[in-house]
Write a protein that holds these residues in place. Structure first.
Motif, mmCIF file in Angstrom:
data_model
loop_
_atom_site.group_PDB
_atom_site.id
_atom_site.type_symbol
_atom_site.label_atom_id
_atom_site.label_comp_id
_atom_site.label_asym_id
_atom_site.label_seq_id
_atom_site.Cartn_x
_atom_site.Cartn_y
_atom_site.Cartn_z
ATOM 1 N N ALA A 1 0.848 -1.197 0.000
ATOM 2 C CA ALA A 1 0.000 0.000 0.000
ATOM 3 C C ALA A 1 0.880 1.241 0.000
ATOM 4 O O ALA A 1 1.060 1.892 1.025
ATOM 5 C CB ALA A 1 -0.943 -0.004 1.201
ATOM 6 N N PRO A 2 1.450 1.594 -1.162
ATOM 7 C CA PRO A 2 2.305 2.793 -1.235
ATOM 8 C C PRO A 2 1.523 4.056 -0.878
ATOM 9 O O PRO A 2 0.354 4.204 -1.235
ATOM 10 C CB PRO A 2 2.746 2.823 -2.704
ATOM 11 C CG PRO A 2 2.551 1.430 -3.208
ATOM 12 C CD PRO A 2 1.367 0.891 -2.460
ATOM 13 N N MET A 3 2.204 4.951 -0.176
ATOM 14 C CA MET A 3 1.584 6.228 0.166
ATOM 15 C C MET A 3 1.795 7.261 -0.920
ATOM 16 O O MET A 3 1.088 8.254 -0.994
ATOM 17 C CB MET A 3 2.126 6.734 1.509
ATOM 18 C CG MET A 3 1.688 5.865 2.681
ATOM 19 S SD MET A 3 2.114 6.579 4.284
ATOM 20 C CE MET A 3 3.897 6.454 4.266
ATOM 21 N N GLY A 4 2.799 7.058 -1.778
ATOM 22 C CA GLY A 4 3.040 7.978 -2.878
ATOM 23 C C GLY A 4 4.207 8.906 -2.622
ATOM 24 O O GLY A 4 4.717 9.021 -1.513
ATOM 25 N N ALA A 5 4.636 9.559 -3.707
ATOM 26 C CA ALA A 5 5.803 10.449 -3.624
ATOM 27 C C ALA A 5 5.410 11.772 -2.965
ATOM 28 O O ALA A 5 4.248 12.084 -2.751
ATOM 29 C CB ALA A 5 6.359 10.689 -5.021
ATOM 30 N N GLY A 6 6.437 12.580 -2.671
ATOM 31 C CA GLY A 6 6.204 13.920 -2.138
ATOM 32 C C GLY A 6 5.718 13.930 -0.713
ATOM 33 O O GLY A 6 4.830 14.716 -0.356
ATOM 34 N N LEU A 7 6.292 13.065 0.126
ATOM 35 C CA LEU A 7 5.796 12.939 1.496
ATOM 36 C C LEU A 7 6.714 13.595 2.526
ATOM 37 O O LEU A 7 6.700 13.246 3.693
ATOM 38 C CB LEU A 7 5.608 11.461 1.835
ATOM 39 C CG LEU A 7 4.584 10.716 0.981
ATOM 40 C CD1 LEU A 7 4.555 9.245 1.339
ATOM 41 C CD2 LEU A 7 3.204 11.320 1.155
ATOM 42 N N LEU A 8 7.541 14.548 2.086
ATOM 43 C CA LEU A 8 8.442 15.190 3.037
ATOM 44 C C LEU A 8 7.689 16.106 3.993
ATOM 45 O O LEU A 8 8.114 16.328 5.122
ATOM 46 C CB LEU A 8 9.509 15.985 2.273
ATOM 47 C CG LEU A 8 10.461 15.140 1.410
ATOM 48 C CD1 LEU A 8 11.460 16.046 0.693
ATOM 49 C CD2 LEU A 8 11.181 14.108 2.257
#
Length: 377
Positions: free
Chosen positions: A284-291
């Motif tokens: 279940a990836p949360m996705g990019a850009g999670l900083l």
């Protein structure tokens, strides 16, 4: 294997049943422990040991994808032996590996995985015999008059080699079109027809390994209701034609943005066939850009909700239909998602083997009382 549409595609190159009566920490204690950890924040969740192994919590065998190189990693094998009761070769039992470039057969890696599983008291699940994505050059180089025999021989050799050693096989992988509009056209369907190659593969696998559970396996079945419906119509059609499909495999590469209830609805529809169901490749990836912390927290909340729903929907199945619940990687760094760049947390353990937020979602989902699962289903 295949992730949701928004995640990178994984690299192309990259038999013994366990008792169902499992012992361990009572489920209520596991749930309370998981909730307490979650309340302390992500750092505390990761730093604390799991209250009980996943294989003691999940009401079915717990699987994980494996590659041979991981068997030389003591940290991986220690964690897997503690948490896992079934292995699926991630790539090294596929046609692309077994049919070597020199025209020979390669069984070193799948044999090594099979040996490890047997020595560790784990089941082995075969993945995958026929896949639209592989075998085209080999197959089309064969004279048309010989292709049927070659197709049959491949299945006979591979499935026959592991006869009696596997709990089940993904016989045909990803037959439904990407958007769910009918079936894929590929080198196999060009020779035998879109339904024909699937039916033929199942018949040949049944002859080669009569006792294995035989799965039709696909992805995005929960994420895209249109695709899920096409898949289930295919199962119905093939069963009516006499194909020996004895299991349904739903990969479970989750798009965490799907509406609540969509996973439960697909699982309910799939269960209507009465066949064993394998959640075969869950992440279940949360996705990019999670900083940004606020965005990460929001994405983690969605991930938790969808994974909990999946666990509850699977646990609500009749016992005889719970074949296995398999994670597509053990630690975050093992995931094909992170091979493309890193930074996501799509699996149950971090790289140090500590439980992640997804792990706690599984704990809570599988610990939900049966009455709650029934109400949500």
């Amino acid at each position: 294997m295949k992730p949701p549409a928004h995640t990178p595609h994984p690299s192309r190159s990259a038999a013994h049943l366990l008792p169902q009566g499992q012992k361990g920490t009572p489920r209520r204690a596991v749930l309370l422990s998981g909730l307490a950890l979650a309340a302390c924040g992500r750092a505390s969740v990761q730093a604390a040991p799991a209250a009980a192994p996943l294989k003691a919590l999940v009401p079915a065998p717990v699987g994980v994808a494996v590659m041979r190189g991981q068997l030389e990693d003591t940290a991986w094998t220690t964690l897997a032996r503690r948490e896992i009761s079934q292995l699926t070769p991630e790539w090294e039992m596929k046609m692309e590996y077994i049919l070597a470039q020199d025209g020979g057969w390669r069984f070193d890696a799948p044999d090594r995985i099979a040996t490890f599983a047997r020595a560790s008291g784990m089941r082995l699940h075969g993945h995958a015999l026929i896949w639209y994505s592989q075998g085209q050059d080999w197959f089309e180089a064969i004279k048309p008059a010989r292709r049927a025999a070659a197709f049959d021989d491949y299945i006979a050799v591979v499935a026959g080699r592991y006869r009696g050693q596997l709990a089940g096989w993904d016989v045909v992988n990803e037959a439904v079109a990407e958007d769910g509009d009918g079936l894929r056209s590929c080198h196999w369907s060009a020779q035998f027809g879109q339904d024909g190659y699937i039916a033929r593969a199942f018949a040949q696998t049944r002859a080669a390994d009569p006792d294995a559970v035989l799965f039709l396996n696909d992805y995005n079945l929960e994420n895209l209701p249109r695709k899920g419906a096409t898949f289930l119509r295919l199962v119905e059609r093939l069963l009516a034609a006499g194909a020996p499909i004895t299991g349904i495999g739903t990969q479970g590469h989750l798009d965490i943005d799907i509406p609540a209830g969509q996973i439960t609805a697909f699982m309910r529809d799939a269960a209507a066939f009465g066949l064993p169901i394998h959640v075969s490749e869950l992440d279940a990836p949360m996705g990019a850009g999670l900083l940004d912390r606020a965005r990460r927290d929001a994405r983690r909340a969605l991930q938790t909700a969808r994974v909990m729903e999946y666990a509850e929907a699977f646990a609500a199945l009749p016992e005889r239909q719970r074949y296995a619940f398999t994670l597509w990687g053990l630690r975050d760094g093992d995931s094909f998602v992170n091979r493309q760049g890193g930074g996501d947390s799509p699996l149950a353990f971090d790289d140090a083997g500590r439980p992640t937020a997804l792990h706690q979602a599984l704990v809570q989902g599988f610990s939900a009382p049966a009455t709650v699962r029934k109400e949500r289903g």
